[in-house]
Design a protein around this motif. Sequence first.
Motif: not given
Length: 313
Positions: A15-20
């Motif tokens: 999720k963090k990677a997607i948001n980034k």
Amino acid sequence: MDEYSEDIFDEKKIKKAINKGKRKSFITIVFVSIIVFVLLTIANFAISAYFSQKAFKQWDAYVRLSTPNGYISETVDSRGILGGMSHYKISKDMKIKSIVIEQKQYQFGLNPSVLISRGAGSSIGVTGEDWQLSYKENGWREMLFFHPEVDYKKYKNDEELIESMDGEKIYEVALSFDQPYKPSELPTLQLPEMTWFWLNTYSNTQLNTFKQEAKEYDWSATFIRENEALGFSIRNSYPSASDWAYEYEEFLELLNTSASSEHQKTYNTMKNIGIDDVEILGVIVYGTKDEIVEIMKDPTIKASSLGGITENY
């Protein structure tokens, strides 16, 4: 760490990677959009400026040809996408000073603004009992010309009108000759320092139309209006051959530049005629009452028409 905890950890990382990635994409889109907007704005400005300058040259040429001693003295552009509209003022050189006589608009560009124009000025004499005169926005009368090869039922003569006016003002008067004259054959008139010369630019078809109208129509409506008369000014009481040649070349260049298709047709005819063979049909002179009346008494003057009047200072 058990398998369940690792799954949760991996999910958070994802999720963090997607948001980034989303933030990065958003920033990239915004940045690209700004760059594109700036480039399009610059391109639009450059294209509009190009067409604005091109239109100004065309319309200034048109004004100089259709308004004796007139020119565009001021323009204000309203620009849109790849075009726009220009509001301009027409001034007239009255020998001692220039005066704004009208305000108009023209469109320019690939996507010009919508132009809504309403008529200006007025006319009198529509009943046939007097000359059907038109007026400019500042109240000056438009001058009338009479072709020397047309037999009119009646000719305008404003000599008495001018004699009744203030002698210290500067008067603009159109004078029509009794016959066409080449520059070397002009009558020995004591012309003012600035004189506008009316040239014979009419085709045989146009001349025949004038003759037919003069024969069939009422005298009050048969004449040539000043915007239909073409010519140029010379600021010399005794113009030399070089004066004639220079002004004639400038005149041809205006015809070739003008926004009017009729002026372009005239250019195609006149470009093959040298200045020595050009015919002069009349003049517009500027001066005090006494100066003008003296010229009007010459027997070569067939008609006279008063135009603008201004203070002599």
